[in-house]
Design a protein around this motif. Structure first.
Motif, mmCIF file in Angstrom:
data_model
loop_
_atom_site.group_PDB
_atom_site.id
_atom_site.type_symbol
_atom_site.label_atom_id
_atom_site.label_comp_id
_atom_site.label_asym_id
_atom_site.label_seq_id
_atom_site.Cartn_x
_atom_site.Cartn_y
_atom_site.Cartn_z
ATOM 1 N N VAL A 131 0.838 -1.393 -0.163
ATOM 2 C CA VAL A 131 0.046 0.037 0.016
ATOM 3 C C VAL A 131 0.744 1.219 0.048
ATOM 4 O O VAL A 131 0.362 2.513 -0.256
ATOM 5 C CB VAL A 131 -0.998 -0.121 1.137
ATOM 6 C CG1 VAL A 131 -0.422 0.229 2.378
ATOM 7 C CG2 VAL A 131 -1.972 0.885 0.961
ATOM 8 N N VAL B 167 -0.680 -5.176 -7.919
ATOM 9 C CA VAL B 167 0.692 -4.813 -7.765
ATOM 10 C C VAL B 167 1.625 -5.592 -8.430
ATOM 11 O O VAL B 167 2.751 -6.133 -8.122
ATOM 12 C CB VAL B 167 0.914 -4.709 -6.475
ATOM 13 C CG1 VAL B 167 0.190 -3.398 -5.626
ATOM 14 C CG2 VAL B 167 0.752 -5.843 -5.629
ATOM 15 N N ASP C 165 -5.287 1.578 0.085
ATOM 16 C CA ASP C 165 -5.306 1.705 -1.553
ATOM 17 C C ASP C 165 -7.050 1.735 -1.984
ATOM 18 O O ASP C 165 -7.430 0.969 -1.517
ATOM 19 C CB ASP C 165 -4.593 0.367 -2.189
ATOM 20 C CG ASP C 165 -4.840 0.410 -3.670
ATOM 21 O OD1 ASP C 165 -5.332 1.195 -4.232
ATOM 22 O OD2 ASP C 165 -3.838 -0.202 -3.992
ATOM 23 N N GLU D 289 -8.187 1.100 -4.676
ATOM 24 C CA GLU D 289 -8.562 0.043 -5.596
ATOM 25 C C GLU D 289 -8.662 -0.961 -4.700
ATOM 26 O O GLU D 289 -8.975 -2.348 -5.431
ATOM 27 C CB GLU D 289 -7.754 0.058 -6.468
ATOM 28 C CG GLU D 289 -7.681 1.411 -7.558
ATOM 29 C CD GLU D 289 -8.922 1.726 -8.016
ATOM 30 O OE1 GLU D 289 -9.651 0.847 -8.564
ATOM 31 O OE2 GLU D 289 -9.254 3.038 -8.179
ATOM 32 N N ARG D 290 -8.111 -1.292 -3.597
ATOM 33 C CA ARG D 290 -8.225 -2.736 -2.769
ATOM 34 C C ARG D 290 -8.717 -2.422 -1.430
ATOM 35 O O ARG D 290 -7.925 -2.870 -0.465
ATOM 36 C CB ARG D 290 -6.767 -3.160 -2.678
ATOM 37 C CG ARG D 290 -6.302 -3.479 -4.204
ATOM 38 C CD ARG D 290 -4.958 -3.918 -4.109
ATOM 39 N NE ARG D 290 -4.032 -3.268 -3.624
ATOM 40 C CZ ARG D 290 -2.940 -3.610 -2.979
ATOM 41 N NH1 ARG D 290 -2.552 -4.822 -2.873
ATOM 42 N NH2 ARG D 290 -1.773 -2.544 -2.499
ATOM 43 N N ASN E 208 -4.144 6.397 0.061
ATOM 44 C CA ASN E 208 -2.828 6.667 -0.860
ATOM 45 C C ASN E 208 -3.221 6.542 -2.246
ATOM 46 O O ASN E 208 -3.622 5.648 -2.868
ATOM 47 C CB ASN E 208 -1.737 5.608 -0.428
ATOM 48 C CG ASN E 208 -0.392 6.102 -1.268
ATOM 49 O OD1 ASN E 208 -0.133 6.957 -1.575
ATOM 50 N ND2 ASN E 208 0.255 5.050 -1.313
ATOM 51 N N HIS E 209 -3.218 7.706 -3.175
ATOM 52 C CA HIS E 209 -3.509 7.783 -4.268
ATOM 53 C C HIS E 209 -2.305 7.379 -5.238
ATOM 54 O O HIS E 209 -1.297 8.330 -5.301
ATOM 55 C CB HIS E 209 -4.394 9.051 -4.866
ATOM 56 C CG HIS E 209 -5.670 8.929 -4.291
ATOM 57 N ND1 HIS E 209 -6.744 8.325 -5.063
ATOM 58 C CD2 HIS E 209 -6.718 9.600 -3.328
ATOM 59 C CE1 HIS E 209 -7.854 8.607 -4.283
ATOM 60 N NE2 HIS E 209 -7.735 9.356 -3.220
ATOM 61 N N PHE E 210 -2.169 6.394 -5.746
ATOM 62 C CA PHE E 210 -1.225 5.888 -6.851
ATOM 63 C C PHE E 210 -1.520 6.385 -8.331
ATOM 64 O O PHE E 210 -2.672 7.191 -8.366
ATOM 65 C CB PHE E 210 -1.234 4.345 -6.919
ATOM 66 C CG PHE E 210 -0.720 3.741 -5.630
ATOM 67 C CD1 PHE E 210 0.409 3.557 -5.430
ATOM 68 C CD2 PHE E 210 -1.856 3.267 -4.722
ATOM 69 C CE1 PHE E 210 0.872 2.764 -4.037
ATOM 70 C CE2 PHE E 210 -1.468 2.651 -3.691
ATOM 71 C CZ PHE E 210 -0.312 2.406 -3.320
ATOM 72 N N THR F 286 -5.288 6.440 -10.061
ATOM 73 C CA THR F 286 -6.431 5.787 -9.318
ATOM 74 C C THR F 286 -7.199 7.053 -9.349
ATOM 75 O O THR F 286 -6.819 8.377 -9.258
ATOM 76 C CB THR F 286 -5.817 5.397 -7.899
ATOM 77 O OG1 THR F 286 -5.272 6.339 -7.248
ATOM 78 C CG2 THR F 286 -4.930 4.232 -7.828
#
Length: 197
Positions: A32, A66, A119, A121-122, A145-147, A150
């Protein structure tokens, strides 16, 4: 012969004030961004225990979402951040894999609170981590936490999906960015201060 520096606290804190060390956990599920978060904000070179992932770990660690991850934390991360002349945060990053849960009791001992990285998305991967934090009775804030790429999620929908109490802070951050990470930590510290009053 060079003499050792005095260990008297006045040698380290201006005006002889007492310095308060605050233990904060930085937690979250596997991959994450905990190591990245601590690395972005620590004023010292952070202690990391990153190791190259092997084929043996493929059967244990879920790489869905990931697939490009090549390293993983195998013990803990550690960083330090001086908030003021009187307050220093010691940041302990805990591994997110289930097989490291036995470490949590020691890690949680003496911690004032936790920043839970999530995350978007998860989200389901965060449930077990939040359960552990609540099990150990720690106050916490959520940092989404924006990757890259996202989408920004609605805070109300996130709160509902994670089944959070109304007063649990939810902030967004980019774990790679020092300022963004600092803002997430400030949110947690303010929340902990409010809870202590």
């Amino acid at each position: 012969m060079v003499s050792s520096p005095s260990l008297d606290e006045r040698a380290y804190v201006p005006g002889g004030e007492t310095q308060t060390a605050v233990k904060i956990l930085v937690v979250g599920h596997f991959a994450v961004g905990k190591t990245t978060f601590i690395g972005s904000i620590s004023e010292i070179s952070p202690l990391t225990t990153e190791e190259t992932m092997t084929q043996a770990g493929e059967a244990i660690d879920d790489l869905k979402g990931v697939q490009n991850k090549t390293t993983t934390t195998v013990a803990m991360d550690f960083g330090r951040l001086t908030v003021s002349d009187r307050v220093v945060l010691y940041l302990f990053g805990t591994p997110g894999q289930q097989r490291f849960v036995q470490m949590w009791e020691d890690m949680a001992r003496g911690a004032l609170g936790a920043l839970v990285l999530v995350d978007p998305e998860r989200l389901a991967d965060s449930f077990a981590v939040i359960d552990l934090i609540e099990h150990y009775g720690l106050d916490y804030a959520i940092a989404v936490n924006h990757f890259d790429g996202t989408s920004i999620r609605d805070a109300r929908a996130l709160r509902e999906a994670l089944d959070l109490l109304d007063d649990t802070p939810v902030v967004t951050c980019d774990a790679r960015d020092e300022r963004s990470s600092a803002e997430a930590l400030i949110t947690l510290v303010r929340y902990l201060m409010d809870r202590a009053r």
